[in-house]
Design an enzyme around this catalytic site. Structure first.
Site, PDB file in Angstrom:
ATOM      1  N   THR A   1       0.871  -1.182   0.000  1.00  0.00           N
ATOM      2  CA  THR A   1       0.000   0.000   0.000  1.00  0.00           C
ATOM      3  C   THR A   1       0.904   1.228   0.000  1.00  0.00           C
ATOM      4  OG1 THR A   1      -0.001   0.243   2.395  1.00  0.00           O
ATOM      5  CG2 THR A   1      -1.671  -1.239   1.456  1.00  0.00           C
TER       6      THR A   1
ATOM      7  N   ASP B   1      -2.604  -9.373  -0.890  1.00  0.00           N
ATOM      8  CA  ASP B   1      -3.507  -8.817   0.122  1.00  0.00           C
ATOM      9  C   ASP B   1      -3.840  -9.901   1.160  1.00  0.00           C
ATOM     10  OD1 ASP B   1      -5.700  -7.735   1.491  1.00  0.00           O
ATOM     11  OD2 ASP B   1      -6.521  -6.816  -0.327  1.00  0.00           O
TER      12      ASP B   1
ATOM     13  N   ALA C   1      -1.418  -4.124   8.321  1.00  0.00           N
ATOM     14  CA  ALA C   1      -2.526  -3.307   8.823  1.00  0.00           C
ATOM     15  C   ALA C   1      -2.483  -1.936   8.178  1.00  0.00           C
ATOM     16  CB  ALA C   1      -2.412  -3.138  10.346  1.00  0.00           C
TER      17      ALA C   1
ATOM     18  N   THR D   1      -1.603  -2.999  19.362  1.00  0.00           N
ATOM     19  CA  THR D   1      -1.249  -1.661  19.839  1.00  0.00           C
ATOM     20  C   THR D   1      -1.844  -1.366  21.215  1.00  0.00           C
ATOM     21  OG1 THR D   1      -1.716   0.678  19.383  1.00  0.00           O
ATOM     22  CG2 THR D   1      -3.245  -0.873  18.455  1.00  0.00           C
ATOM     23  N   ASP D   2      -1.215  -0.443  21.933  1.00  0.00           N
ATOM     24  CA  ASP D   2      -1.779  -0.016  23.223  1.00  0.00           C
ATOM     25  C   ASP D   2      -3.047   0.815  23.019  1.00  0.00           C
ATOM     26  OD1 ASP D   2      -0.580   2.289  22.191  1.00  0.00           O
ATOM     27  OD2 ASP D   2       0.631   2.716  23.966  1.00  0.00           O
ATOM     28  N   GLU D   3      -3.282   1.283  21.778  1.00  0.00           N
ATOM     29  CA  GLU D   3      -4.454   2.141  21.544  1.00  0.00           C
ATOM     30  C   GLU D   3      -5.769   1.401  21.770  1.00  0.00           C
ATOM     31  OE1 GLU D   3      -4.409   4.803  18.271  1.00  0.00           O
ATOM     32  OE2 GLU D   3      -2.282   5.226  18.478  1.00  0.00           O
TER      33      GLU D   3
ATOM     34  N   TYR E   1      -9.294   3.242  13.812  1.00  0.00           N
ATOM     35  CA  TYR E   1      -8.081   2.403  13.777  1.00  0.00           C
ATOM     36  C   TYR E   1      -8.035   1.480  14.990  1.00  0.00           C
ATOM     37  CZ  TYR E   1      -3.240   1.175  14.866  1.00  0.00           C
ATOM     38  OH  TYR E   1      -2.108   0.482  15.236  1.00  0.00           O
ATOM     39  N   SER E   2      -8.150   2.047  16.192  1.00  0.00           N
ATOM     40  CA  SER E   2      -7.977   1.205  17.385  1.00  0.00           C
ATOM     41  C   SER E   2      -9.130   0.216  17.539  1.00  0.00           C
ATOM     42  CB  SER E   2      -7.781   2.054  18.637  1.00  0.00           C
ATOM     43  OG  SER E   2      -8.798   3.009  18.785  1.00  0.00           O
TER      44      SER E   2
ATOM     45  N   LYS F   1      -8.242  -2.696  15.358  1.00  0.00           N
ATOM     46  CA  LYS F   1      -7.171  -3.518  15.957  1.00  0.00           C
ATOM     47  C   LYS F   1      -7.721  -4.335  17.127  1.00  0.00           C
ATOM     48  CE  LYS F   1      -3.382  -3.643  15.052  1.00  0.00           C
ATOM     49  NZ  LYS F   1      -2.692  -4.521  14.069  1.00  0.00           N
TER      50      LYS F   1
ATOM     51  N   ASP G   1      -7.103  20.269  16.814  1.00  0.00           N
ATOM     52  CA  ASP G   1      -6.841  18.958  17.428  1.00  0.00           C
ATOM     53  C   ASP G   1      -7.396  17.824  16.569  1.00  0.00           C
ATOM     54  OD1 ASP G   1      -5.804  17.281  19.297  1.00  0.00           O
ATOM     55  OD2 ASP G   1      -7.082  17.943  20.963  1.00  0.00           O
TER      56      ASP G   1
ATOM     57  N   HIS H   1      -9.028  12.675  20.002  1.00  0.00           N
ATOM     58  CA  HIS H   1      -7.596  12.511  20.341  1.00  0.00           C
ATOM     59  C   HIS H   1      -7.395  11.925  21.745  1.00  0.00           C
ATOM     60  CE1 HIS H   1      -3.446  14.701  19.925  1.00  0.00           C
ATOM     61  NE2 HIS H   1      -3.334  13.389  20.029  1.00  0.00           N
TER      62      HIS H   1
END
Ligand code: NAD
Ligand code: DAU
Length: 361
Positions: free
Chosen positions: A37, A60, A84, A135-137, A160-161, A164, A299, A303
């Site tokens: 990508t 893919d 990802a 991820t920690d997100e 995104y999070s 995941k 912002d 966030h």
């Protein structure tokens, strides 16, 4: 027989660093499956392309037939799923690709691995691993104190999070339901060579060099927990070799910094290597110090204020600890970007460091 690692997303930032670390630290054959990508490039793997233990397949992870074929052909002893869509701002602009790759794609890789794994002889079945890189997100945002442990409930705040988190749940479910030996790692913010210039640290480095504004979202007080990418990759190898199946491990550098502190550190290290007084782009804009380029901008929607990883589990169980301080890692990183400005041009054909991820209205 030596191990074979199927590394999805191995042409991206962390994936390509992992390929290098795994080739150096193990005797394993490495097979990269990557869609290439905007964020993936063969330029990230140029120096390993000729290695006889390295193989590349373009494709893919959501293409079930292809993934099944690659797994049957290369017969991996482990799958490491990095593939990802990784940028929060892009997930705000368009979540669809995040669902396709991070949810559907991750599920396709799990399901293909399960089909292959279930027919393996018992010794190979026992030693097989599926490592889901996360991820920690997924844990959401912290207040002033505390840190994410593996028991912190998931509370993702961005598309995104959320995508995941879905994949983390599937990896866990495939262990509980089918017995597939999955492990999940949840890591904090990585930085280092080969990071695509949309992310905070490379963006700030390159904008300093070009004398362009350094965009700081909101008040710059958001906190991230930073880890040098090679330390992350060594942690992943440790988890792959000695982690317990069905578990998740938080990886982080015990290195919390406010975004403003990161921007100031980048400015001061760039100054050491390439003083603003000698930078023609700075002279053109009448700027004397890189810090003068700092610009507060609108912002990021939703966030997250603060992330912090509690890495006690991986430290105590697997004796993993990062080797570099933030200052050491930052010097390596900035040195690398200064030496690889051609790479930055090569990978940024469609992206010109414009602002991403603002919501209309
Ligand atoms: P990246 O965006 O730099 O690289 C992603 C790679 O995946 C690219 O090579 C891309 O071509 C490939 N890819 C994307 N969609 C694909 C698809 N459908 N099929 C095959 N390949 C595809 O991302 P990164 O920063 O290297 O992150 C890698 C993984 O680590 C991601 O899963 C991310 O969620 C996770 N992670 C990243 C960080 C970080 O700070 N960067 C921290 C923790 C976890
Ligand atoms: O915590 C791990 C996550 O770290 C990974 O899962 C993600 O894949 C990775 O992209 C990263 O997410 P962040 O959103 O934390 O990274 P980013 O570099 O986009 O932003 C870091 C911080 O800097 C964040 O608080 C937003 C802020 N920022 C970012 C950019 C791009 C700015 O202030 N200005 C900017 O221009």
């Amino acid at each position: 027989m030596e191990a074979t690692l199927l590394v999805t997303g191995g042409a991206g930032f962390i994936g390509c660093n992992f390929v290098r670390v795994a080739l150096a630290e193990t005797g394993a054959r490495i097979v990269v499956l990557d869609k290439l990508t905007y964020a993936g490039s063969l330029a990230n793997l140029e120096d390993v392309a000729a290695d006889s233990r390295f193989h590349f397949v373009k494709g893919d992870i959501a293409d079930a037939e292809l993934v099944r074929k690659v797994i049957r052909e290369f017969r991996p002893s482990a799958v490491v799923n990095f593939a990802a869509e990784s940028h929060v701002d892009r997930s705000i602009e368009g979540p669809a690709a995040f669902i396709e790759t991070n949810v559907v794609g991750a599920w396709v890789v799990l399901e293909s691995a399960r089909n292959y794994w279930s027919d393996l002889p018992s010794m190979e079945k026992d030693s097989f691993r599926f490592l889901q890189i996360s991820t920690d997100e997924v844990y959401g945002s912290l207040g002033e104190s505390g840190a994410f442990t593996e028991l912190t409930p998931m509370a993702p705040n961005s598309p995104y999070s959320a995508s995941k988190a879905a994949a983390d749940h599937f990896a866990r479910a495939y262990h509980k339901t089918y017995g597939l030996p999955t492990i999940v790692t949840n890591c904090s913010n990585n930085y280092g060579p080969y990071q695509f210039p949309e992310k905070l640290i490379p963006l700030i480095i390159l904008n300093c060099l070009d004398g362009k504004p350094l965009p700081i979202y909101g008040d710059g007080g958001n906190v991230r927990d930073w880890l040098f990418v090679e330390d992350h990759c060594l942690g992943l190898l440790t988890v792959l070799e000695r982690g317990r199946v069905g578990e998740s491990y938080n990886l982080g550098g015990r290195c919390e910094r406010r975004n403003l502190e990161i921007v100031d550190l980048v400015c001061s290290v760039v100054e050491e290597y390439f003083p603003a007084a000698r930078n023609p782009s700075m002279a053109k804009g009448g700027m004397k110090e890189y810090a003068q380029l700092k610009t507060y901008v609108e912002d990021r929607p939703g966030h997250d204020r603060r992330y912090a990883i509690d890495p006690t589990k991986v430290e105590c169980e697997l004796s993993w600890r990062p080797s570099l301080t933030l200052e050491e890692g930052m010097r390596k990183t900035i040195g690398w970007y200064l030496d690889h400005q051609g790479w930055c041009e090569q990978v940024s054909t469609e992206y010109r460091r414009e602002r991403l991820g603002l919501v209309d209205g």
